[in-house]
Design a protein around this motif. Structure first.
Motif, PDB file in Angstrom:
ATOM      1  N   GLU A 101       0.838  -1.209   0.000  1.00 42.75           N
ATOM      2  CA  GLU A 101       0.000   0.000   0.000  1.00 42.75           C
ATOM      3  C   GLU A 101       0.873   1.259   0.000  1.00 42.75           C
ATOM      4  O   GLU A 101       0.631   2.202  -0.761  1.00 42.75           O
ATOM      5  N   GLY A 102       1.900   1.276   0.835  1.00 40.45           N
ATOM      6  CA  GLY A 102       2.800   2.417   0.867  1.00 40.45           C
ATOM      7  C   GLY A 102       3.591   2.567  -0.414  1.00 40.45           C
ATOM      8  O   GLY A 102       3.877   3.687  -0.862  1.00 40.45           O
ATOM      9  N   LEU A 129       4.493   5.823  -5.408  1.00 40.71           N
ATOM     10  CA  LEU A 129       4.464   5.913  -6.859  1.00 40.71           C
ATOM     11  C   LEU A 129       3.461   6.968  -7.310  1.00 40.71           C
ATOM     12  O   LEU A 129       3.768   7.815  -8.164  1.00 40.71           O
ATOM     13  N   PHE A 130       2.265   6.953  -6.724  1.00 40.91           N
ATOM     14  CA  PHE A 130       1.233   7.906  -7.132  1.00 40.91           C
ATOM     15  C   PHE A 130       1.664   9.340  -6.818  1.00 40.91           C
ATOM     16  O   PHE A 130       1.376  10.264  -7.586  1.00 40.91           O
ATOM     17  N   GLU A 131       2.374   9.522  -5.705  1.00 36.75           N
ATOM     18  CA  GLU A 131       2.826  10.866  -5.357  1.00 36.75           C
ATOM     19  C   GLU A 131       3.808  11.390  -6.405  1.00 36.75           C
ATOM     20  O   GLU A 131       3.730  12.555  -6.820  1.00 36.75           O
ATOM     21  N   GLU A 132       4.737  10.532  -6.840  1.00 35.46           N
ATOM     22  CA  GLU A 132       5.674  10.998  -7.871  1.00 35.46           C
ATOM     23  C   GLU A 132       4.968  11.254  -9.191  1.00 35.46           C
ATOM     24  O   GLU A 132       5.310  12.196  -9.923  1.00 35.46           O
ATOM     25  N   LEU A 133       3.960  10.442  -9.512  1.00 35.75           N
ATOM     26  CA  LEU A 133       3.246  10.617 -10.770  1.00 35.75           C
ATOM     27  C   LEU A 133       2.492  11.942 -10.833  1.00 35.75           C
ATOM     28  O   LEU A 133       2.170  12.424 -11.934  1.00 35.75           O
ATOM     29  N   ARG A 134       2.220  12.537  -9.699  1.00 36.08           N
ATOM     30  CA  ARG A 134       1.516  13.830  -9.681  1.00 36.08           C
ATOM     31  C   ARG A 134       2.428  15.003 -10.053  1.00 36.08           C
ATOM     32  O   ARG A 134       1.941  16.114 -10.271  1.00 36.08           O
ATOM     33  N   LYS A 190      11.977   1.167  -4.025  1.00 34.23           N
ATOM     34  CA  LYS A 190      11.268   0.420  -2.980  1.00 34.23           C
ATOM     35  C   LYS A 190      11.975  -0.902  -2.683  1.00 34.23           C
ATOM     36  O   LYS A 190      11.994  -1.350  -1.528  1.00 34.23           O
ATOM     37  N   ALA A 191      12.579  -1.532  -3.679  1.00 33.40           N
ATOM     38  CA  ALA A 191      13.326  -2.765  -3.421  1.00 33.40           C
ATOM     39  C   ALA A 191      14.484  -2.500  -2.463  1.00 33.40           C
ATOM     40  O   ALA A 191      14.733  -3.283  -1.537  1.00 33.40           O
ATOM     41  N   TYR A 232       4.315  -3.981 -11.004  1.00 33.11           N
ATOM     42  CA  TYR A 232       5.038  -3.136 -10.049  1.00 33.11           C
ATOM     43  C   TYR A 232       5.446  -3.934  -8.817  1.00 33.11           C
ATOM     44  O   TYR A 232       6.627  -3.957  -8.427  1.00 33.11           O
ATOM     45  N   HIS A 233       4.497  -4.623  -8.222  1.00 36.83           N
ATOM     46  CA  HIS A 233       4.803  -5.347  -6.980  1.00 36.83           C
ATOM     47  C   HIS A 233       5.674  -6.578  -7.236  1.00 36.83           C
ATOM     48  O   HIS A 233       6.614  -6.837  -6.485  1.00 36.83           O
ATOM     49  N   ARG A 234       5.358  -7.319  -8.294  1.00 34.06           N
ATOM     50  CA  ARG A 234       6.217  -8.458  -8.601  1.00 34.06           C
ATOM     51  C   ARG A 234       7.598  -8.001  -9.077  1.00 34.06           C
ATOM     52  O   ARG A 234       8.603  -8.683  -8.863  1.00 34.06           O
TER      53      ARG A 234
END
Length: 454
Positions: free
Chosen positions: A14-15, A20-25, A131-132, A439-441
């Protein structure tokens, strides 16, 4: 340690999406001067997050560059190998905006994908890498020394990062380079890219009379730059898809028979391309299957054309000037400088009386070939298989990563070129998307990749 890191990644999904969404803005459009501050804000945003993880960050304005280079290092051991991860935080303009189903810089999730400009190219990729690293640190530490080199000029074929790499080559030496700016195949397979096309991007300006002229009073005697430039661009490419610039194909290196055999596509590949593009027919050089036209044949395309009156209503003028943007994708062993010289000589032959055509070079990079018989490529393929259920397929890419040649020549180390975007992600187009499952995988794939290298 690896299992602990993967558990952290699964707990932190979730985080990871929120970041990711914050950077996309951030509308980090490198091509438009009005977004210059947004591009820098994106660099600062990434630097702050990497700094928070304990990496040593620096943002550098390279002389002659338009946007800064971000470097972030974390050395965990003098005996551990160095992994250098490349990405870019700049994005394409969102035009045409009215074709987006949601505002291009307001990420929206539909059918398991996030829709936003830059989601697949390249923010989803480099955020997965960030994130990794975060999840590996949360699980006890990184197995490799890691360095991020993230630029803000990829979409404008800028030279800032290339200059930075060559000027600082000795201190940036590395064991492995991950150019994390790619996608999966059209069949949904992960892939390792063994070759990238280069590019020569130019602007052509045709000038005629000193001012716009009345087409009734001067039509039939005054030279028309729009007519001439349209004719010239049309004559650069034949109806059979072949490029007519003399000597253009002279240096083209064909692929090996082994490569051609490995690239065989399944029946229906042309129909897959038609479905993905929404086109009614495919074009290109006769005698070459679509996959070769995409990967190992050079191209020439016009990207924009303007001049004279383009508003609503009627204004009958013979314009004083016309401009077009044209790019050529180049393959081994074509050289952008030689192609530019040949183009200039050919334009002199094609231009009509009373018209002058000048060429401005907007960007250029040479093609790149890289092998896959090394530890980095094997680690990446194993990590893809464990995370996505399929080993990586060896492919070429029709796209360009302008700094790939600089990484290869300046830093040394084995090179892996890959990425997480889906082939139908609509990068550079309206409604660009990025699979959240990828993204998650992909985060888990990168964890496995780093632990395998370490």
């Amino acid at each position: 340690m690896l299992n602990d890191a993967i558990r952290e990644a699964r707990k932190g999904r979730e985080g990871a999406e929120a970041d990711l969404f914050e950077e996309l803005r951030i509308p980090s459009v490198s091509a438009l001067p009005e977004h210059g501050e947004d591009v820098r804000r994106n660099a600062d945003w990434l630097a702050e997050r990497l700094d928070r993880l304990g990496l040593v960050t620096r943002i550098t304005d390279v002389p002659g560059g338009r946007h800064p280079v971000l470097q972030a290092d974390l050395e965990v051991s003098g005996s551990a190998p160095w992994l250098t991860i490349y990405g870019h935080y700049d994005v394409q303009p969102p035009d045409p905006v009215d074709e987006w189903r949601n505002p291009p810089f307001e990420p929206t999730v539909r059918d398991g994908c996030v829709y936003a400009r830059g989601s697949s190219d390249n923010k989803g990729n480099h955020m997965a890498a960030l994130k990794a690293v975060e999840f590996a640190l949360a699980a006890g530490g990184l197995p490799v020394n890691v360095r991020f080199l993230v630029e803000g000029e990829e979409e404008i074929t800028g030279e800032a990062l290339g200059s930075y790499l060559r000027e600082n080559a000795e201190r940036l030496r590395t064991d492995h380079v991950l150019l994390w700016d790619g996608s999966f195949t059209e069949e949904g397979e992960p892939c390792l890219v063994t070759g990238l096309r280069g590019i020569l991007y130019v602007e052509l300006e045709a000038t005629g009379a000193a001012v716009d002229l009345h087409s009734g009073l001067f039509g039939g005697v005054a030279p028309n730059p729009v007519n001439t430039l349209a004719r010239v661009i049309g004559e650069l490419k034949g109806r059979d898809g072949s490029i007519t610039i003399p000597g253009f194909y002279e240096d083209v290196r064909p692929p090996s028979p082994e490569e051609l055999k490995a690239w065989q596509r399944p029946p229906g590949y042309s129909e897959t391309l038609l479905e993905m593009t929404g086109a009614k027919a495919l074009e290109g050089e006769e005698g070459y299957p679509p996959v070769e036209r995409q990967w190992v044949r050079p191209t020439l395309d016009a990207h924009g054309f303007w001049g004279g009156f383009t508003g609503r209503g009627v204004k009958t003028v013979i314009p004083a000037q016309a401009t077009a943007k044209v790019s050529m994708r180049l393959v081994p062993d074509q050289d952008p400088d030689r192609i530019l010289d040949r183009l200039g000589s050919y334009l002199d032959e094609l231009v009509t009386p009373g018209i002058t055509i000048t060429i401005s070079r907007l960007g250029a990079t040479r093609p790149v070939l890289c092998g896959a018989d090394h530890a980095g490529a094997r680690a990446a393929s194993q990590a893809f298989e464990a995370s996505f259920g399929s080993p990586a397929r060896l492919v070429r890419s029709g796209g360009s990563i302008p700094v790939a040649i600089d990484f290869q020549e300046a830093l040394g180390g084995s090179m892996v070129i890959s990425g997480l975007a889906q082939a139908d992600s609509a990068a550079h187009s309206p409604n660009e998307k990025f699979s959240l499952d990828h993204y998650h995988r992909g985060i888990e794939m990168l964890l496995r990749f780093m632990y395998c290298l370490g």
